[in-house]
Scaffold this motif. Structure first.
Motif, PDB file in Angstrom:
ATOM      1  N   ALA A 117       0.708  -1.197  -0.010  1.00  0.00           N
ATOM      2  CA  ALA A 117      -0.080  -0.147   0.052  1.00  0.00           C
ATOM      3  C   ALA A 117       0.980   1.124  -0.114  1.00  0.00           C
ATOM      4  CB  ALA A 117      -0.893  -0.008   1.344  1.00  0.00           C
ATOM      5  N   THR A 118       0.123   2.403  -0.195  1.00  0.00           N
ATOM      6  CA  THR A 118       1.164   3.532  -0.133  1.00  0.00           C
ATOM      7  C   THR A 118       1.171   4.302   1.367  1.00  0.00           C
ATOM      8  OG1 THR A 118      -1.256   5.023  -0.368  1.00  0.00           O
ATOM      9  CG2 THR A 118      -0.009   4.429  -2.530  1.00  0.00           C
ATOM     10  N   THR A 119       0.763   3.498   2.325  1.00  0.00           N
ATOM     11  CA  THR A 119       0.925   4.018   3.645  1.00  0.00           C
ATOM     12  C   THR A 119       0.833   2.739   4.703  1.00  0.00           C
ATOM     13  OG1 THR A 119      -1.532   4.148   4.360  1.00  0.00           O
ATOM     14  CG2 THR A 119      -0.375   6.060   3.251  1.00  0.00           C
ATOM     15  N   LEU A 120       1.440   2.979   5.586  1.00  0.00           N
ATOM     16  CA  LEU A 120       1.564   1.788   6.445  1.00  0.00           C
ATOM     17  C   LEU A 120       0.200   1.587   7.205  1.00  0.00           C
ATOM     18  CD1 LEU A 120       3.252  -0.061   8.523  1.00  0.00           C
ATOM     19  CD2 LEU A 120       3.596   1.727  10.155  1.00  0.00           C
ATOM     20  N   GLN A 121      -0.639   2.535   7.492  1.00  0.00           N
ATOM     21  CA  GLN A 121      -1.808   2.276   8.105  1.00  0.00           C
ATOM     22  C   GLN A 121      -2.664   1.510   6.898  1.00  0.00           C
ATOM     23  OE1 GLN A 121      -3.239   3.038  11.308  1.00  0.00           O
ATOM     24  NE2 GLN A 121      -4.334   1.472  10.402  1.00  0.00           N
ATOM     25  N   GLY A 122      -2.365   1.845   5.942  1.00  0.00           N
ATOM     26  CA  GLY A 122      -3.291   1.107   4.544  1.00  0.00           C
ATOM     27  C   GLY A 122      -2.839  -0.357   4.617  1.00  0.00           C
ATOM     28  N   ALA A 123      -1.773  -0.585   4.677  1.00  0.00           N
ATOM     29  CA  ALA A 123      -0.846  -1.966   4.502  1.00  0.00           C
ATOM     30  C   ALA A 123      -1.517  -2.819   5.960  1.00  0.00           C
ATOM     31  CB  ALA A 123       0.332  -1.852   4.532  1.00  0.00           C
ATOM     32  N   VAL A 124      -1.346  -2.109   6.866  1.00  0.00           N
ATOM     33  CA  VAL A 124      -1.766  -2.799   8.153  1.00  0.00           C
ATOM     34  C   VAL A 124      -3.391  -3.141   8.121  1.00  0.00           C
ATOM     35  CG1 VAL A 124      -2.193  -2.490  10.874  1.00  0.00           C
ATOM     36  CG2 VAL A 124      -0.023  -2.132   9.676  1.00  0.00           C
ATOM     37  N   ASP A 125      -4.224  -2.247   7.707  1.00  0.00           N
ATOM     38  CA  ASP A 125      -5.486  -2.265   7.338  1.00  0.00           C
ATOM     39  C   ASP A 125      -5.815  -3.684   6.562  1.00  0.00           C
ATOM     40  OD1 ASP A 125      -6.203  -0.105   9.166  1.00  0.00           O
ATOM     41  OD2 ASP A 125      -6.711   0.969   7.584  1.00  0.00           O
ATOM     42  N   LEU A 126      -5.041  -3.843   5.454  1.00  0.00           N
ATOM     43  CA  LEU A 126      -5.169  -5.014   4.479  1.00  0.00           C
ATOM     44  C   LEU A 126      -4.812  -6.314   5.037  1.00  0.00           C
ATOM     45  CD1 LEU A 126      -3.847  -3.654   1.305  1.00  0.00           C
ATOM     46  CD2 LEU A 126      -6.059  -4.095   1.685  1.00  0.00           C
ATOM     47  N   ALA A 127      -3.747  -6.266   5.996  1.00  0.00           N
ATOM     48  CA  ALA A 127      -3.229  -7.655   6.533  1.00  0.00           C
ATOM     49  C   ALA A 127      -4.328  -7.910   7.640  1.00  0.00           C
ATOM     50  CB  ALA A 127      -1.957  -7.305   7.303  1.00  0.00           C
ATOM     51  N   ARG A 128      -4.876  -6.973   8.449  1.00  0.00           N
ATOM     52  CA  ARG A 128      -5.982  -7.196   9.476  1.00  0.00           C
ATOM     53  C   ARG A 128      -7.382  -7.715   8.820  1.00  0.00           C
ATOM     54  NH1 ARG A 128      -4.901  -1.852  13.381  1.00  0.00           N
ATOM     55  NH2 ARG A 128      -3.093  -2.888  14.497  1.00  0.00           N
ATOM     56  N   ALA A 129      -7.511  -6.940   7.554  1.00  0.00           N
ATOM     57  CA  ALA A 129      -8.936  -7.489   6.846  1.00  0.00           C
ATOM     58  C   ALA A 129      -8.758  -9.128   6.616  1.00  0.00           C
ATOM     59  CB  ALA A 129      -9.270  -6.724   5.734  1.00  0.00           C
ATOM     60  N   ALA A 130      -7.334  -9.219   5.815  1.00  0.00           N
ATOM     61  CA  ALA A 130      -7.265 -10.776   5.406  1.00  0.00           C
ATOM     62  C   ALA A 130      -7.185 -11.724   6.450  1.00  0.00           C
ATOM     63  CB  ALA A 130      -5.959 -10.571   4.562  1.00  0.00           C
ATOM     64  N   ASP A 131      -6.714 -11.327   7.610  1.00  0.00           N
ATOM     65  CA  ASP A 131      -6.693 -12.332   8.678  1.00  0.00           C
ATOM     66  C   ASP A 131      -8.219 -12.619   9.224  1.00  0.00           C
ATOM     67  OD1 ASP A 131      -4.095 -12.990   8.795  1.00  0.00           O
ATOM     68  OD2 ASP A 131      -3.517 -11.588  10.625  1.00  0.00           O
ATOM     69  N   ALA A 132      -8.958 -11.404   9.347  1.00  0.00           N
ATOM     70  CA  ALA A 132     -10.294 -11.468   9.503  1.00  0.00           C
ATOM     71  C   ALA A 132     -11.027 -12.297   8.807  1.00  0.00           C
ATOM     72  CB  ALA A 132     -10.864  -9.972   9.860  1.00  0.00           C
ATOM     73  N   ALA A 133     -10.869 -12.087   7.449  1.00  0.00           N
ATOM     74  CA  ALA A 133     -11.612 -12.854   6.508  1.00  0.00           C
ATOM     75  C   ALA A 133     -11.510 -14.354   6.483  1.00  0.00           C
ATOM     76  CB  ALA A 133     -11.667 -12.230   5.056  1.00  0.00           C
ATOM     77  N   GLY A 134     -10.275 -14.577   7.020  1.00  0.00           N
ATOM     78  CA  GLY A 134      -9.661 -16.215   7.072  1.00  0.00           C
ATOM     79  C   GLY A 134      -9.054 -16.538   5.411  1.00  0.00           C
ATOM     80  N   VAL A 135      -8.705 -15.487   4.733  1.00  0.00           N
ATOM     81  CA  VAL A 135      -8.153 -15.788   3.385  1.00  0.00           C
ATOM     82  C   VAL A 135      -6.735 -16.042   3.448  1.00  0.00           C
ATOM     83  CG1 VAL A 135     -10.153 -14.647   2.277  1.00  0.00           C
ATOM     84  CG2 VAL A 135      -7.942 -13.469   2.703  1.00  0.00           C
ATOM     85  N   ARG A 136      -6.224 -17.010   2.539  1.00  0.00           N
ATOM     86  CA  ARG A 136      -4.549 -16.849   2.700  1.00  0.00           C
ATOM     87  C   ARG A 136      -4.095 -15.839   2.006  1.00  0.00           C
ATOM     88  NH1 ARG A 136      -3.664 -21.767   4.761  1.00  0.00           N
ATOM     89  NH2 ARG A 136      -5.121 -23.663   4.323  1.00  0.00           N
TER      90      ARG A 136
END
Length: 384
Positions: A117-136
Motif C-alpha cells: 500500500a502507499t501508507t503503513l496504515q493502509g498496509a496494516v488494514d489490509l493484513a488485518r482484513a485478510a486475517d479477519a476474513a480467513g483468506v490466505r
C-alpha cells in the motif's frame, strides 16, 4: 491420467511490464507449459488466469498473443465468479489497496506485488482484513529467489561468515530522462502523487532481504534526493519529478549488524550486476549479485598495506572464489507462485504474508521520515 485441478486467478494489472512479463508469461503460463503444479495427492493444479485491466484493447492484445480468452475490465464481476479463488495485483501502487479490499470482501485469497500500500496504515488494514476474513495471503518477495541471493543464503546457513559484521548494497542504473532517449521506467515512478519514488519501491525489497537473510531491522537512517528534477513522459511531455530517485540508507539489524544500501536511478553502473551485496564477517566475506556470488575466506584474505606512493600490486578481484550453482535455479517469480498455489491448495508452508509486506511499507515510511527529520528512527513492532 493425472487429474488436473483448475484454479481461477484474477490477474489485475497484467498489461503492465511486471504483471505481463514476470507474472503472466514467465510464471503462470510457464507453469502451464510445464504441466501444472504437482500436489501431494498426485493431481496437478492448473492455473486459469482471468485478465483484468482498464483497457479493452490492451487486454485483448495480451489475450490474443497467448491464446487466452478470459479477460474483462469489470473487476467486481471477475471477483464474483465462484471459479476464481485467488486475486493477484500488479497495478500501480496507488490503485492496489482499494482493489485488494474488494477481493478480501469477495472471499478471495490474496497474492500481490509490493509495496502492499502507499501508507503503513493502509498496509496494516489490509493484513488485518485478510486475517479477519480467513483468506490466505502473500506478497511477492522475488529477490529471495535470485540465484545470487540463494547462494548467499547457503553461505549464511553454512556458517562461512562467522559473526556477520556488515552488509553493503549497491543498486541502480541510469534511467534516461525521456527527452532525447526513452526512459526505461514508467513516468508515474517519478511522481509522488501516483505512488512513485525509489524509497517506496526499493526499501520494501531491502527489508525482506535483510530480514530473511540476516536479522530483523531495528532502526533506519536515510537521506533521499531527487537528482533529476525534470523528466519527459510516455507522450514526450515534460513534467516535474516530485518523487525521490535516489536513497542512501543505513539499517541497524539485530546482533549489531550494520547494513548500508544505496539505491539510485541516477547512477551509472560500474559493477558486475545491477545490484550487489557485500557481506563481511569475522571468518569470511561474500559479494552476491542477481546471479553470481563470490567468497573470500579468512585464511585466503590478502594483507594489503596502505601506501599511496606506490602502484597497487594486488589484483583484488582475482582473489575471490566463485560459488558454484550446485542446483538448477528456476525463475524466482515462478518459484514463488508455485509455493503460494500449494499454500492455497494444500496448506503448504508459506512465510511471506501481507504482514511481511506491511513491514516493508513500514521501513519505507520510516525511511522517508528519517530523511525529512534528519535523524535515526527506530522501528517498532507492528501490532496485529
Amino acid at each position: 491420467m493425472t487429474a488436473r485441478v483448475p484454479i481461477g486467478i484474477v490477474m489485475n494489472g497484467v498489461t503492465g511490464r511486471m504483471g505481463y512479463r514476470q507474472h503472466l508469461v514467465r510464471s503462470l503460463l510457464a507453469i502451464r507449459d510445464n504441466g501444472g503444479v504437482p500436489l501431494g495427492d498426485g493431481s496437478v493444479l492448473w492455473p486459469e488466469p482471468v485478465l483484468v485491466g482498464r483497457s479493452e484493447a490492451k487486454l485483448r492484445d495480451v489475450a490474443d498473443r497467448h491464446g487466452l480468452t478470459d479477460w474483462t475490465t469489470d473487476l467486481e464481476a471477475a471477483l464474483a465468479r465462484p471459479d476464481v479463488r485467488i486475486y493477484f495485483d500488479a497495478q500501480v501502487t496507488s490503485e492496489r489497496e482499494k482493489a485488494i479490499h474488494l477481493a478480501i470482501d469477495a472471499g478471495k485469497h490474496i497474492y500481490t506485488e509490493k509495496p502492499l500500500a502507499t501508507t503503513l496504515q493502509g498496509a496494516v488494514d489490509l493484513a488485518r482484513a485478510a486475517d479477519a476474513a480467513g483468506v490466505r495471503h502473500g506478497v511477492v518477495q522475488d529477490k529471495l529467489f535470485l540465484p545470487g541471493l540463494r547462494k548467499l543464503r547457503r553461505l549464511v546457513d553454512g556458517g562461512l561468515f562467522g559473526r556477520i559484521l556488515s552488509v553493503r548494497g549497491e543498486f541502480g542504473y541510469w534511467v534516461f530522462e525521456g527527452d532525447w532517449q526513452a526512459a526505461q521506467r514508467p513516468s508515474w515512478n517519478y511522481r509522488a502523487a501516483d505512488g512513485g519514488g525509489i524509497v517506496v519501491d526499493m526499501f520494501p525489497h531491502w527489508h525482506y532481504v535483510l530480514e530473511q537473510l540476516f536479522a530483523p531491522v531495528r532502526a533506519v537512517t536515510a537521506h533521499v534526493a531527487t537528482h533529476i528534477p525534470r523528466r519527459w513522459d510516455e507522450n514526450g511531455d515534460a513534467y516535474e519529478a516530485t518523487a525521490d530517485d535516489a536513497a542512501y540508507g543505513i539499517f541497524e539489524l539485530d546482533g549489531g549488524v550494520v547494513a548500508q544500501i544505496n539505491s539510485s536511478w541516477a547512477v551509472r553502473v560500474n559493477r558486475d550486476e545491477l545490484v550487489e551485496f557485500q557481506v563481511d564477517g569475522t571468518e569470511g566475506s561474500a559479494v552476491a549479485g542477481l546471479r553470481g556470488c563470490k567468497v573470500q575466506h579468512r585464511a585466503a584474505t590478502p594483507k594489503p598495506v596502505w601506501n599511496p606512493d606506490l602502484p597497487v600490486t594486488h589484483a583484488f578481484r582475482a582473489q575471490w572464489q566463485e560459488v558454484p550453482d550446485n542446483e538448477e535455479f528456476d525463475n524466482g517469480f515462478k518459484a514463488q507462485w508455485e509455493m503460494f498455489l500449494r499454500h492455497v491448495a494444500e496448506d503448504a508452508p508459506y512465510t511471506w504474508d501481507l504482514w511481511a509486506g506491511a513491514r516493508g511499507v513500514q521501513l519505507a515510511e520510516l525511511g522517508l521520515q528519517s530523511a525529512r527529520e534528519g535523524r535515526r528512527v527506530e522501528i517498532p513492532e507492528l501490532e496485529r
